[in-house]
Design a protein around this motif. Sequence first.
Motif, short mmCIF file in Angstrom:
data_model
loop_
_atom_site.label_atom_id
_atom_site.label_comp_id
_atom_site.label_asym_id
_atom_site.label_seq_id
_atom_site.Cartn_x
_atom_site.Cartn_y
_atom_site.Cartn_z
N ALA A 1 0.95 -1.16 -0.15
CA ALA A 1 -0.05 -0.01 -0.10
C ALA A 1 0.86 1.26 0.01
N LEU A 2 1.83 1.37 0.73
CA LEU A 2 2.76 2.44 0.88
C LEU A 2 3.63 2.53 -0.20
N LEU B 1 4.20 5.86 -5.21
CA LEU B 1 4.13 5.59 -6.76
C LEU B 1 3.26 6.55 -7.43
N PHE B 2 2.21 6.24 -7.13
CA PHE B 2 0.94 7.47 -7.72
C PHE B 2 1.19 8.79 -7.40
N ALA B 3 1.60 9.23 -6.26
CA ALA B 3 1.60 10.53 -5.55
C ALA B 3 3.03 11.01 -6.39
N LEU B 4 4.04 10.33 -6.71
CA LEU B 4 5.22 10.92 -7.11
C LEU B 4 5.06 11.22 -8.96
N PHE B 5 4.67 10.19 -9.52
CA PHE B 5 4.38 10.70 -10.72
C PHE B 5 3.15 11.70 -11.19
N GLY B 6 1.95 11.58 -10.31
CA GLY B 6 0.82 12.44 -10.57
C GLY B 6 1.31 13.90 -10.12
N THR B 7 2.13 14.08 -9.01
CA THR B 7 2.63 15.47 -8.65
C THR B 7 3.48 15.79 -9.69
N GLY C 1 -7.39 2.04 -1.81
CA GLY C 1 -6.78 3.01 -0.72
C GLY C 1 -5.43 3.56 -1.24
N ALA C 2 -4.70 2.97 -1.75
CA ALA C 2 -3.36 3.42 -2.43
C ALA C 2 -3.56 4.59 -3.47
N THR C 3 -4.60 4.35 -4.49
CA THR C 3 -4.82 5.02 -5.45
C THR C 3 -5.56 6.22 -4.93
#
Length: 300
Positions: free
Chosen positions: A55-56, A61-67, A145-147
């Motif tokens: 989950a972490l 991963l999503f936060a990094l690429f999305g940001t 939840g991770a998404t």
Amino acid sequence: MTAESPDEQREEPTPDGGYAAAHEASAAPSERPQLRQIATVAVTEYRLALRSRWALALSALFALFGTMLATFSGSAVGPEGMERVVASLTSLAVYLVPLAALAFGYDAVVGRDEEGWLEVVFSLPVSRWRVVAGTYLGRVAVLAGATVLGFGVVGVLLVREFGVAYWGAFLAFLAGAVAVGAAFLAVAVLVSTLAREKTHALGGVLLVWVWFVLVHDLLALGVVAAFELPEAVLSLFVLTNPASVFRVLVLSQLGTTAGSGFAAVLSTTGLSTPGLVAVLLAWCVLPVAAAGLLVSRRRL
């Protein structure tokens, strides 16, 4: 070896993967419904996934690429800027989310089989399809939840940039990302059921990703460019690919066709939002149902 307290012993995974509680739930079926078994397996799978730091890792991963994408996207203030960022996030998520879901789910069944857990679990009076369904639900809860957490970081940045008045497009994207992740996780569970080794399952999900994310749209774009096709055929191209369903679902919520190439063609198919949602739901249910049927007939 030091003695463990009763509470600590309950927190440790049992040799059957933590599914012994499902056996207890089946002891009195008249008092405890069958869904209780699925819930027990799902909760156990959820806890094991959290301990493995999946989950972490997915959230980061999503936060990094999305940001990174949101930071370097257009800076226009207003609905045009928000639509541009959401369209860019959709292009990112259509590659990233399916890959993460497939990597997260490829060992759901075959991995437990290699570890010997399935043989122990299936020796209990618990229906095999409930074990598969519970495994999927537990993992899909972790993935969802991770998404939400990972892309939620991007949402906070967008609120600061554009305000809450234009946040509806992002919420549509977030819901679609959760749904397409659940669909590809279901496909991964099916591949994991068909494979006899983890390496075969890993190769299988990579082929699934290449087909649905890369090859399918390229072939469809070539056919569309070569022939003048009716809208029903374009709709069929969409419905046979959960990634395309996600893309059309999000782009159809934007004020303009914020896409290019085949994405722009797909957004003109005229498929309704309820219909697209129903198709994504079918992509979540049917592969898991097929996996449950195959596992029920498997000889261990």
